[in-house]
Write a protein that holds these residues in place. Structure first.
Motif, PDB file in Angstrom:
ATOM      1  N   PHE A  39      44.720  35.814  39.247  1.00  0.00           N
ATOM      2  CA  PHE A  39      44.397  35.143  40.520  1.00  0.00           C
ATOM      3  C   PHE A  39      44.055  33.858  40.591  1.00  0.00           C
ATOM      4  O   PHE A  39      44.523  33.062  41.232  1.00  0.00           O
ATOM      5  N   GLU A  40      43.012  33.298  39.489  1.00  0.00           N
ATOM      6  CA  GLU A  40      42.496  32.132  39.597  1.00  0.00           C
ATOM      7  C   GLU A  40      43.531  31.047  39.352  1.00  0.00           C
ATOM      8  O   GLU A  40      43.379  30.018  40.116  1.00  0.00           O
ATOM      9  N   ARG A  41      44.350  31.309  38.571  1.00  0.00           N
ATOM     10  CA  ARG A  41      45.292  30.124  38.055  1.00  0.00           C
ATOM     11  C   ARG A  41      46.586  30.255  39.069  1.00  0.00           C
ATOM     12  O   ARG A  41      47.380  29.238  39.128  1.00  0.00           O
ATOM     13  N   THR A  43      48.704  29.542  42.517  1.00  0.00           N
ATOM     14  CA  THR A  43      48.556  28.609  43.483  1.00  0.00           C
ATOM     15  C   THR A  43      49.541  29.138  44.660  1.00  0.00           C
ATOM     16  O   THR A  43      50.495  29.704  44.356  1.00  0.00           O
ATOM     17  N   LYS A  65      45.336  31.166  49.860  1.00  0.00           N
ATOM     18  CA  LYS A  65      45.721  32.091  48.514  1.00  0.00           C
ATOM     19  C   LYS A  65      44.865  33.067  48.815  1.00  0.00           C
ATOM     20  O   LYS A  65      45.327  34.247  48.573  1.00  0.00           O
ATOM     21  N   GLU A  66      43.505  33.074  49.044  1.00  0.00           N
ATOM     22  CA  GLU A  66      42.808  34.126  49.434  1.00  0.00           C
ATOM     23  C   GLU A  66      43.289  35.255  50.606  1.00  0.00           C
ATOM     24  O   GLU A  66      43.237  36.305  50.586  1.00  0.00           O
ATOM     25  N   GLU A 128      35.399  40.602  40.914  1.00  0.00           N
ATOM     26  CA  GLU A 128      36.614  40.220  42.021  1.00  0.00           C
ATOM     27  C   GLU A 128      35.827  39.036  42.420  1.00  0.00           C
ATOM     28  O   GLU A 128      34.761  38.757  42.565  1.00  0.00           O
ATOM     29  N   PRO A 129      36.969  38.167  42.621  1.00  0.00           N
ATOM     30  CA  PRO A 129      36.468  36.850  43.432  1.00  0.00           C
ATOM     31  C   PRO A 129      35.979  37.069  44.748  1.00  0.00           C
ATOM     32  O   PRO A 129      36.219  37.965  45.169  1.00  0.00           O
TER      33      PRO A 129
END
Length: 209
Positions: A39-41, A43, A65-66, A128-129
């Motif tokens: 998820f973090e990487r 875009t 993205k969220e 989780e983010p």
């Protein structure tokens, strides 16, 4: 006021249908991207490129993205409701069905991860983010409720069993091994699948029975 659709209304319905299809395509593409990169990487530019649309077009459906991840998480919640009912349904005598229920439940969960490549990237992680926690919470609560109900049926003859603790442990054991299984060339035939079943059976037998 008349409810008979006009040509303009029909056109609006068609545009709405196209918009829903395009949003579904973005979510399907995002699932693959999240699975590949995390998820973090990931875009929005990469997701848009993979989906064959411009970033501007993507932003017509998802603001960031969220928001994409939330839409995907909501989709998984719906699919998991069906999977969980099938995976954790107990039939017959609990004493006789214990091994079979564990086997069936793990097989269904492995299959779900195969069919939904972005699931692990979003919902099977301990951290989780922040933007996803609210979307993930109902899923985690429902999953806990179902697993707890199933394990309680096996612990009814052991008054000392702590079913809540056993539920958390069983979920964490599965969560820890599942990413390795999902990364295998053929996850359903991964040698870790029977090992996960054996570990859960051993732990749950000791904890509950």
């Amino acid at each position: 006021m008349s409810t008979t659709p006009t040509d303009g209304g029909s056109g609006s319905v068609r545009r709405q249908a196209r918009g829903l299809r395009r949003a579904d395509e973005v979510l399907a593409t995002a699932a693959v991207v999240f699975a590949e990169t995390g998820f973090e990487r990931a875009t929005t530019n990469l997701i848009a490129k993979r989906a064959g649309i411009s970033p501007g077009s993507l932003y017509q459906y998802f603001r960031d993205k969220e928001a994409i991840a939330r839409g995907l998480a909501e989709r998984y919640v719906e699919r998991l409701a069906v999977m969980q009912s099938e995976a954790f349904e107990l039939t017959g005598d609990a004493e006789q069905d214990f091994d079979a229920v564990v086997d069936h439940s793990i097989d269904r969960i492995v299959g779900f991860n195969v069919d939904n490549p972005g699931f692990l990237a979003l919902l099977m992680r301990a951290d989780e983010p922040k933007g996803l926690r609210e979307a993930v919470a109902p899923l985690q609560e429902e999953l806990f409720r179902r697993v707890h109900g199933l394990l309680a049926s096996f612990a009814d003859r052991n008054p000392d069993a702590d079913v809540a603790v056993a539920t958390v442990m069983a979920m964490q054991i599965s969560r820890g091994v599942m990413p390795v299984i999902a990364a295998a060339d053929d996850p359903r035939r991964s040698p870790l699948v029977p090992e996960l079943k054996r570990a859960l059976k051993a732990y749950l037998t000791a904890a509950l029975r």
